[in-house]
Write a protein that holds these residues in place. Structure first.
Motif, PDB file in Angstrom:
ATOM      1  N   CYS A 165     -19.697 -94.370  -8.109  1.00 50.99           N
ATOM      2  CA  CYS A 165     -19.550 -95.103  -6.852  1.00 50.99           C
ATOM      3  C   CYS A 165     -19.465 -94.086  -5.720  1.00 50.99           C
ATOM      4  N   GLY A 166     -20.285 -94.262  -4.724  1.00 52.75           N
ATOM      5  CA  GLY A 166     -20.242 -93.297  -3.633  1.00 52.75           C
ATOM      6  C   GLY A 166     -21.259 -93.568  -2.565  1.00 52.75           C
ATOM      7  N   THR A 167     -21.361 -92.607  -1.688  1.00 54.88           N
ATOM      8  CA  THR A 167     -22.328 -92.654  -0.603  1.00 54.88           C
ATOM      9  C   THR A 167     -23.643 -92.054  -1.092  1.00 54.88           C
ATOM     10  N   ASP A 168     -24.744 -92.649  -0.678  1.00 55.52           N
ATOM     11  CA  ASP A 168     -26.051 -92.095  -1.007  1.00 55.52           C
ATOM     12  C   ASP A 168     -26.262 -90.868  -0.123  1.00 55.52           C
ATOM     13  N   ASP A 169     -25.922 -89.698  -0.661  1.00 60.00           N
ATOM     14  CA  ASP A 169     -25.976 -88.474   0.138  1.00 60.00           C
ATOM     15  C   ASP A 169     -27.397 -88.091   0.521  1.00 60.00           C
ATOM     16  N   VAL A 170     -28.367 -88.483  -0.293  1.00 60.17           N
ATOM     17  CA  VAL A 170     -29.761 -88.253   0.092  1.00 60.17           C
ATOM     18  C   VAL A 170     -30.066 -89.035   1.373  1.00 60.17           C
ATOM     19  N   MET A 171     -29.577 -90.280   1.422  1.00 63.33           N
ATOM     20  CA  MET A 171     -29.803 -91.108   2.601  1.00 63.33           C
ATOM     21  C   MET A 171     -29.099 -90.519   3.827  1.00 63.33           C
ATOM     22  N   CYS A 172     -27.943 -89.894   3.636  1.00 56.75           N
ATOM     23  CA  CYS A 172     -27.262 -89.243   4.763  1.00 56.75           C
ATOM     24  C   CYS A 172     -28.174 -88.203   5.394  1.00 56.75           C
ATOM     25  N   GLY A 320     -17.292-106.212 -20.362  1.00 55.35           N
ATOM     26  CA  GLY A 320     -18.491-106.611 -19.626  1.00 55.35           C
ATOM     27  C   GLY A 320     -19.483-105.468 -19.485  1.00 55.35           C
ATOM     28  N   THR A 321     -20.628-105.781 -18.930  1.00 53.04           N
ATOM     29  CA  THR A 321     -21.689-104.802 -18.689  1.00 53.04           C
ATOM     30  C   THR A 321     -21.972-104.736 -17.195  1.00 53.04           C
ATOM     31  N   LEU A 322     -22.061-103.542 -16.661  1.00 52.54           N
ATOM     32  CA  LEU A 322     -22.340-103.369 -15.250  1.00 52.54           C
ATOM     33  C   LEU A 322     -23.803-103.686 -14.954  1.00 52.54           C
ATOM     34  N   GLU A 323     -24.042-104.416 -13.865  1.00 52.72           N
ATOM     35  CA  GLU A 323     -25.418-104.684 -13.453  1.00 52.72           C
ATOM     36  C   GLU A 323     -26.100-103.385 -13.042  1.00 52.72           C
ATOM     37  N   ASN A 324     -25.358-102.530 -12.357  1.00 49.25           N
ATOM     38  CA  ASN A 324     -25.858-101.206 -11.973  1.00 49.25           C
ATOM     39  C   ASN A 324     -24.756-100.186 -12.210  1.00 49.25           C
ATOM     40  N   ASP A 325     -25.109 -99.058 -12.819  1.00 47.77           N
ATOM     41  CA  ASP A 325     -24.085 -98.036 -13.052  1.00 47.77           C
ATOM     42  C   ASP A 325     -23.948 -97.099 -11.863  1.00 47.77           C
ATOM     43  N   VAL A 326     -24.758 -97.327 -10.804  1.00 45.24           N
ATOM     44  CA  VAL A 326     -24.632 -96.591  -9.553  1.00 45.24           C
ATOM     45  C   VAL A 326     -24.436 -97.597  -8.427  1.00 45.24           C
ATOM     46  N   VAL A 327     -23.326 -97.460  -7.703  1.00 47.62           N
ATOM     47  CA  VAL A 327     -23.004 -98.385  -6.609  1.00 47.62           C
ATOM     48  C   VAL A 327     -22.914 -97.588  -5.311  1.00 47.62           C
ATOM     49  N   TRP A 328     -23.829 -97.868  -4.382  1.00 50.22           N
ATOM     50  CA  TRP A 328     -23.825 -97.175  -3.092  1.00 50.22           C
ATOM     51  C   TRP A 328     -23.047 -97.974  -2.058  1.00 50.22           C
ATOM     52  N   THR A 329     -22.221 -97.296  -1.278  1.00 50.04           N
ATOM     53  CA  THR A 329     -21.548 -97.953  -0.158  1.00 50.04           C
ATOM     54  C   THR A 329     -22.417 -97.819   1.101  1.00 50.04           C
TER      55      THR A 329
END
Length: 347
Positions: A165-172, A320-329
Protein backbone atom coordinates in the motif's frame (compact mmCIF):
# COMPACT_ATOMS: atom_id res chain seq x y z
CA UNK A 1 -66.47 -62.50 60.49
CA UNK A 2 -64.65 -63.28 57.22
CA UNK A 3 -66.60 -60.52 55.50
CA UNK A 4 -65.49 -58.08 58.17
CA UNK A 5 -61.80 -59.03 57.76
CA UNK A 6 -62.05 -58.70 53.98
CA UNK A 7 -63.60 -55.27 54.35
CA UNK A 8 -60.78 -54.17 56.63
CA UNK A 9 -58.14 -55.45 54.17
CA UNK A 10 -59.79 -53.62 51.29
CA UNK A 11 -59.89 -50.39 53.28
CA UNK A 12 -56.20 -50.74 54.15
CA UNK A 13 -55.27 -51.20 50.48
CA UNK A 14 -57.20 -48.08 49.42
CA UNK A 15 -55.46 -46.01 52.09
CA UNK A 16 -52.10 -47.44 51.01
CA UNK A 17 -52.70 -46.50 47.38
CA UNK A 18 -53.71 -42.97 48.39
CA UNK A 19 -50.55 -42.60 50.44
CA UNK A 20 -48.41 -43.82 47.53
CA UNK A 21 -50.09 -41.34 45.21
CA UNK A 22 -49.26 -38.41 47.45
CA UNK A 23 -45.59 -39.47 47.62
CA UNK A 24 -45.13 -39.51 43.78
CA UNK A 25 -46.62 -36.01 43.40
CA UNK A 26 -44.23 -34.38 45.90
CA UNK A 27 -41.02 -35.30 44.05
CA UNK A 28 -42.60 -34.22 40.74
CA UNK A 29 -43.33 -30.79 42.20
CA UNK A 30 -39.78 -30.41 43.55
CA UNK A 31 -37.99 -30.57 40.17
CA UNK A 32 -40.52 -28.07 38.74
CA UNK A 33 -38.94 -25.21 40.71
CA UNK A 34 -35.35 -25.88 39.50
CA UNK A 35 -36.67 -26.17 35.95
CA UNK A 36 -38.09 -22.64 36.20
CA UNK A 37 -34.83 -21.40 37.74
CA UNK A 38 -32.81 -22.86 34.86
CA UNK A 39 -35.02 -21.00 32.40
CA UNK A 40 -34.20 -17.75 34.16
CA UNK A 41 -30.46 -18.51 34.27
CA UNK A 42 -30.13 -19.48 30.60
CA UNK A 43 -30.30 -15.94 29.18
CA UNK A 44 -27.83 -14.73 31.80
CA UNK A 45 -25.29 -17.34 30.62
CA UNK A 46 -25.81 -16.32 27.00
CA UNK A 47 -25.24 -12.64 27.79
CA UNK A 48 -22.01 -13.51 29.60
CA UNK A 49 -20.73 -15.24 26.48
CA UNK A 50 -21.70 -12.36 24.17
CA UNK A 51 -20.41 -9.42 26.25
CA UNK A 52 -16.68 -10.23 26.10
CA UNK A 53 -16.80 -10.94 22.34
CA UNK A 54 -16.04 -7.36 21.24
CA UNK A 55 -13.32 -6.62 23.84
CA UNK A 56 -11.70 -9.98 23.11
CA UNK A 57 -10.85 -8.79 19.61
CA UNK A 58 -9.35 -5.56 20.92
CA UNK A 59 -5.57 -5.82 20.65
CA UNK A 60 -5.70 -9.54 19.91
CA UNK A 61 -4.04 -9.08 16.51
CA UNK A 62 -0.38 -8.09 16.87
CA UNK A 63 0.92 -5.93 14.01
CA UNK A 64 4.50 -4.71 13.73
CA UNK A 65 5.44 -1.50 11.91
CA UNK A 66 9.07 -1.44 10.75
CA UNK A 67 10.18 1.99 9.60
CA UNK A 68 13.44 3.54 8.48
CA UNK A 69 13.50 6.17 11.21
CA UNK A 70 11.09 8.36 13.14
CA UNK A 71 13.41 11.24 12.33
CA UNK A 72 11.78 11.04 8.88
CA UNK A 73 8.73 13.29 9.24
CA UNK A 74 6.58 11.17 6.94
CA UNK A 75 7.30 8.01 8.92
CA UNK A 76 6.67 9.72 12.26
CA UNK A 77 3.28 10.78 10.93
CA UNK A 78 2.62 7.31 9.49
CA UNK A 79 3.25 5.84 12.95
CA UNK A 80 0.70 8.24 14.44
CA UNK A 81 -1.84 6.94 11.91
CA UNK A 82 -1.08 3.32 12.83
CA UNK A 83 -1.88 4.19 16.44
CA UNK A 84 -4.95 6.19 15.46
CA UNK A 85 -6.67 3.42 13.49
CA UNK A 86 -5.42 0.30 15.30
CA UNK A 87 -8.34 0.21 17.74
CA UNK A 88 -10.89 0.35 14.93
CA UNK A 89 -9.50 -2.93 13.60
CA UNK A 90 -8.79 -4.60 16.95
CA UNK A 91 -5.03 -4.39 16.31
CA UNK A 92 -2.19 -3.99 18.78
CA UNK A 93 0.57 -2.18 16.91
CA UNK A 94 4.25 -2.06 17.83
CA UNK A 95 6.89 0.23 16.34
CA UNK A 96 10.31 -1.03 15.27
CA UNK A 97 12.56 1.92 14.34
CA UNK A 98 15.51 0.84 12.16
CA UNK A 99 17.29 4.16 12.69
CA UNK A 100 18.50 3.76 9.08
CA UNK A 101 20.21 0.45 9.90
CA UNK A 102 18.86 -2.55 7.96
CA UNK A 103 20.15 -4.99 10.59
CA UNK A 104 17.69 -3.48 13.06
CA UNK A 105 14.96 -4.42 10.59
CA UNK A 106 16.22 -8.00 10.43
CA UNK A 107 16.17 -8.16 14.24
CA UNK A 108 12.67 -6.70 14.31
CA UNK A 109 11.35 -9.39 11.97
CA UNK A 110 12.97 -12.04 14.18
CA UNK A 111 11.18 -10.58 17.20
CA UNK A 112 7.84 -10.65 15.36
CA UNK A 113 8.37 -14.29 14.44
CA UNK A 114 9.33 -15.29 17.99
CA UNK A 115 6.37 -13.45 19.53
CA UNK A 116 3.76 -14.76 17.09
CA UNK A 117 2.79 -11.55 15.32
CA UNK A 118 -0.09 -11.74 12.86
CA UNK A 119 1.27 -9.16 10.40
CA UNK A 120 4.20 -6.87 9.66
CA UNK A 121 3.98 -3.60 7.70
CA UNK A 122 7.32 -2.17 6.67
CA UNK A 123 8.96 0.81 5.04
CA UNK A 124 12.54 -0.34 5.55
CA UNK A 125 15.87 1.36 4.92
CA UNK A 126 17.08 -1.35 2.54
CA UNK A 127 14.26 -3.72 1.53
CA UNK A 128 16.60 -6.10 -0.31
CA UNK A 129 18.64 -6.64 2.88
CA UNK A 130 15.51 -7.95 4.61
CA UNK A 131 14.57 -10.56 1.99
CA UNK A 132 15.89 -13.64 3.90
CA UNK A 133 14.17 -12.49 7.10
CA UNK A 134 10.96 -11.70 5.18
CA UNK A 135 10.97 -15.22 3.72
CA UNK A 136 11.38 -16.68 7.19
CA UNK A 137 8.44 -14.61 8.43
CA UNK A 138 6.31 -15.75 5.50
CA UNK A 139 7.12 -19.38 6.27
CA UNK A 140 6.03 -18.71 9.86
CA UNK A 141 2.62 -17.61 8.55
CA UNK A 142 3.04 -13.88 9.16
CA UNK A 143 1.26 -11.52 6.74
CA UNK A 144 3.84 -9.27 5.08
CA UNK A 145 2.85 -5.82 3.82
CA UNK A 146 5.04 -3.15 2.24
CA UNK A 147 4.03 0.35 3.23
CA UNK A 148 4.87 3.51 1.27
CA UNK A 149 7.62 1.59 -0.56
CA UNK A 150 8.02 -1.59 -2.55
CA UNK A 151 10.54 -4.40 -2.69
CA UNK A 152 13.20 -4.06 -5.40
CA UNK A 153 12.32 -5.31 -8.86
CA UNK A 154 12.32 -9.09 -8.88
CA UNK A 155 11.00 -9.33 -5.31
CA UNK A 156 7.55 -7.88 -5.88
CA UNK A 157 5.59 -11.11 -6.11
CA UNK A 158 3.47 -12.66 -3.39
CA UNK A 159 6.31 -15.10 -2.81
CA UNK A 160 7.95 -12.34 -0.77
CA UNK A 161 5.06 -10.16 0.37
CA UNK A 162 1.25 -10.28 0.55
CA UNK A 163 0.47 -6.70 -0.40
CA UNK A 164 1.85 -3.20 -0.92
CA UNK A 165 0.00 0.00 0.00
CA UNK A 166 1.50 3.31 -0.96
CA UNK A 167 1.92 6.17 -3.32
CA UNK A 168 2.66 5.47 -6.96
CA UNK A 169 6.14 6.98 -6.90
CA UNK A 170 6.51 6.59 -10.65
CA UNK A 171 3.43 8.78 -11.03
CA UNK A 172 4.97 11.36 -8.66
CA UNK A 173 7.87 11.70 -11.07
CA UNK A 174 5.50 11.87 -14.02
CA UNK A 175 3.45 14.65 -12.42
CA UNK A 176 6.64 16.58 -11.62
CA UNK A 177 7.76 16.31 -15.25
CA UNK A 178 4.39 17.25 -16.71
CA UNK A 179 4.05 20.26 -14.42
CA UNK A 180 7.56 21.42 -15.29
CA UNK A 181 6.91 21.16 -19.03
CA UNK A 182 3.70 23.17 -18.64
CA UNK A 183 5.47 25.83 -16.56
CA UNK A 184 8.31 26.08 -19.11
CA UNK A 185 6.79 25.47 -22.56
CA UNK A 186 9.99 26.75 -24.20
CA UNK A 187 12.19 24.50 -22.08
CA UNK A 188 14.38 24.95 -19.02
CA UNK A 189 17.42 23.73 -17.12
CA UNK A 190 16.64 21.59 -14.08
CA UNK A 191 18.66 19.85 -11.38
CA UNK A 192 17.36 16.79 -9.53
CA UNK A 193 17.97 16.20 -5.82
CA UNK A 194 17.08 12.56 -5.21
CA UNK A 195 15.93 10.91 -2.02
CA UNK A 196 17.77 8.19 -0.15
CA UNK A 197 19.92 6.39 -2.71
CA UNK A 198 18.58 2.92 -3.55
CA UNK A 199 15.24 3.39 -1.82
CA UNK A 200 12.30 2.34 -4.01
CA UNK A 201 10.71 5.81 -3.74
CA UNK A 202 13.95 7.44 -4.89
CA UNK A 203 14.33 5.08 -7.84
CA UNK A 204 10.74 5.38 -9.01
CA UNK A 205 10.45 9.13 -8.55
CA UNK A 206 13.57 9.48 -10.67
CA UNK A 207 12.44 7.00 -13.33
CA UNK A 208 8.97 8.54 -13.64
CA UNK A 209 10.51 11.97 -14.12
CA UNK A 210 13.18 10.98 -16.62
CA UNK A 211 10.81 8.84 -18.69
CA UNK A 212 8.28 11.69 -18.99
CA UNK A 213 10.26 14.85 -19.70
CA UNK A 214 10.69 15.84 -23.34
CA UNK A 215 13.77 17.18 -25.11
CA UNK A 216 13.01 20.75 -24.04
CA UNK A 217 13.86 19.91 -20.43
CA UNK A 218 17.61 19.81 -19.90
CA UNK A 219 18.74 17.98 -16.77
CA UNK A 220 21.95 19.73 -15.75
CA UNK A 221 22.73 17.27 -12.97
CA UNK A 222 21.18 14.73 -10.59
CA UNK A 223 22.41 13.38 -7.27
CA UNK A 224 20.82 11.25 -4.55
CA UNK A 225 21.08 11.72 -0.78
CA UNK A 226 22.50 9.23 1.70
CA UNK A 227 19.34 9.57 3.79
CA UNK A 228 16.03 11.46 3.66
CA UNK A 229 17.70 14.37 5.46
CA UNK A 230 17.23 18.06 4.68
CA UNK A 231 20.90 18.81 5.34
CA UNK A 232 21.92 16.27 2.68
CA UNK A 233 19.65 17.96 0.13
CA UNK A 234 21.01 21.37 1.11
CA UNK A 235 24.62 20.23 0.63
CA UNK A 236 23.84 18.79 -2.83
CA UNK A 237 22.02 21.98 -3.83
CA UNK A 238 24.95 24.10 -2.69
CA UNK A 239 27.24 22.05 -4.95
CA UNK A 240 24.82 22.48 -7.88
CA UNK A 241 24.78 26.25 -7.33
CA UNK A 242 28.58 26.38 -7.40
CA UNK A 243 28.65 24.37 -10.64
CA UNK A 244 25.72 25.88 -12.54
CA UNK A 245 24.68 29.08 -10.74
CA UNK A 246 22.15 31.19 -12.63
CA UNK A 247 21.73 28.50 -15.31
CA UNK A 248 19.44 26.62 -12.91
CA UNK A 249 15.80 27.37 -13.73
CA UNK A 250 14.15 24.62 -11.68
CA UNK A 251 14.78 22.05 -8.95
CA UNK A 252 13.04 18.69 -8.67
CA UNK A 253 13.50 17.39 -5.12
CA UNK A 254 12.11 13.99 -4.15
CA UNK A 255 10.59 15.16 -0.86
CA UNK A 256 9.29 18.38 0.70
CA UNK A 257 11.63 18.50 3.69
CA UNK A 258 14.53 18.01 1.28
CA UNK A 259 13.10 20.88 -0.76
CA UNK A 260 13.49 23.01 2.38
CA UNK A 261 17.25 22.41 2.26
CA UNK A 262 17.30 23.29 -1.44
CA UNK A 263 15.34 26.50 -0.80
CA UNK A 264 17.73 27.54 1.98
CA UNK A 265 20.70 27.04 -0.35
CA UNK A 266 18.97 29.07 -3.06
CA UNK A 267 18.16 31.88 -0.63
CA UNK A 268 21.78 32.04 0.51
CA UNK A 269 22.79 32.47 -3.14
CA UNK A 270 20.08 35.11 -3.75
CA UNK A 271 18.45 32.83 -6.33
CA UNK A 272 14.83 33.48 -5.43
CA UNK A 273 13.11 32.83 -8.77
CA UNK A 274 13.95 29.13 -9.14
CA UNK A 275 10.95 26.84 -9.70
CA UNK A 276 11.03 24.21 -6.90
CA UNK A 277 9.07 20.94 -6.92
CA UNK A 278 8.75 18.66 -3.89
CA UNK A 279 6.93 15.42 -3.10
CA UNK A 280 5.10 14.22 0.07
CA UNK A 281 2.40 16.70 1.01
CA UNK A 282 3.57 17.52 4.54
CA UNK A 283 2.92 20.79 6.34
CA UNK A 284 6.40 22.03 5.39
CA UNK A 285 5.56 21.57 1.73
CA UNK A 286 2.23 23.34 2.13
CA UNK A 287 3.91 26.24 3.95
CA UNK A 288 6.50 26.58 1.21
CA UNK A 289 3.80 26.60 -1.47
CA UNK A 290 1.91 29.20 0.55
CA UNK A 291 4.89 31.52 0.85
CA UNK A 292 5.85 31.07 -2.81
CA UNK A 293 9.22 29.38 -2.32
CA UNK A 294 7.93 26.00 -3.59
CA UNK A 295 5.91 25.92 -6.80
CA UNK A 296 4.47 22.41 -6.54
CA UNK A 297 3.86 19.97 -3.68
CA UNK A 298 2.83 16.48 -4.77
CA UNK A 299 0.96 15.09 -1.76
CA UNK A 300 0.29 11.58 -0.50
CA UNK A 301 -2.23 10.51 2.17
CA UNK A 302 -0.68 8.39 4.94
CA UNK A 303 -4.04 8.29 6.68
CA UNK A 304 -5.66 6.51 3.74
CA UNK A 305 -2.56 4.41 3.18
CA UNK A 306 -2.72 3.08 6.75
CA UNK A 307 -6.40 2.17 6.47
CA UNK A 308 -5.72 0.45 3.15
CA UNK A 309 -2.97 -1.62 4.80
CA UNK A 310 -5.22 -2.56 7.74
CA UNK A 311 -8.00 -3.54 5.32
CA UNK A 312 -5.58 -5.84 3.48
CA UNK A 313 -4.44 -7.48 6.73
CA UNK A 314 -8.05 -8.00 7.85
CA UNK A 315 -9.05 -9.58 4.54
CA UNK A 316 -6.11 -11.98 4.49
CA UNK A 317 -6.33 -13.07 8.13
CA UNK A 318 -10.05 -13.79 7.66
CA UNK A 319 -9.28 -16.12 4.79
CA UNK A 320 -10.22 -13.72 2.00
CA UNK A 321 -8.39 -12.92 -1.22
CA UNK A 322 -7.28 -9.43 -2.17
CA UNK A 323 -8.65 -8.08 -5.45
CA UNK A 324 -5.32 -6.30 -5.94
CA UNK A 325 -2.13 -6.88 -3.98
CA UNK A 326 -1.02 -3.32 -4.83
CA UNK A 327 -3.16 -0.43 -3.55
CA UNK A 328 -2.27 3.10 -4.69
CA UNK A 329 -3.42 6.14 -2.74
CA UNK A 330 -4.54 9.22 -4.65
CA UNK A 331 -2.08 12.08 -5.22
CA UNK A 332 -2.85 15.68 -4.24
CA UNK A 333 -1.53 18.26 -6.70
CA UNK A 334 -0.90 21.29 -4.47
CA UNK A 335 -0.03 24.64 -6.05
CA UNK A 336 -0.66 28.25 -5.08
CA UNK A 337 -3.96 28.02 -6.99
CA UNK A 338 -5.16 24.68 -5.56
CA UNK A 339 -3.85 24.70 -1.99
CA UNK A 340 -7.22 25.88 -0.63
CA UNK A 341 -8.86 22.70 -1.98
CA UNK A 342 -7.02 20.43 0.50
CA UNK A 343 -7.07 20.14 4.30
CA UNK A 344 -3.89 21.35 5.95
CA UNK A 345 -1.71 18.27 6.61
CA UNK A 346 -1.24 17.05 10.18
CA UNK A 347 2.45 16.22 9.78
Amino acid sequence: MKKRIALLLTLAMVLGLAACGSKTEEPAAAPAAPAEESKEEAPAEESKEEEPAAPAAEGSVKVGFITQSLSNASQAYAWSQFQKYAGDYGFEVTLFDEDYDAQNGVSAIGTCIAQGYTAICMNPTDPSALIPAIMEAKEAGIIIGLYSSELPEGYGTTEYRDFMCGTDDVMCGEVAAQTLMEAFPDGCNVVEVGGQSGHSAQIKRHDGFMNTINDSINVLDAKDCEAWASEDAMAIMEDFIVKYGEDIDAVYCHWDVGATGCIEALKAANMNDVYVIGVDGCSVGYDQVNDGTQALCIGQSFSQMTQDAFDCITTIMNGGTLENDVVWTQLDIVTKDTIGNFPYPEW
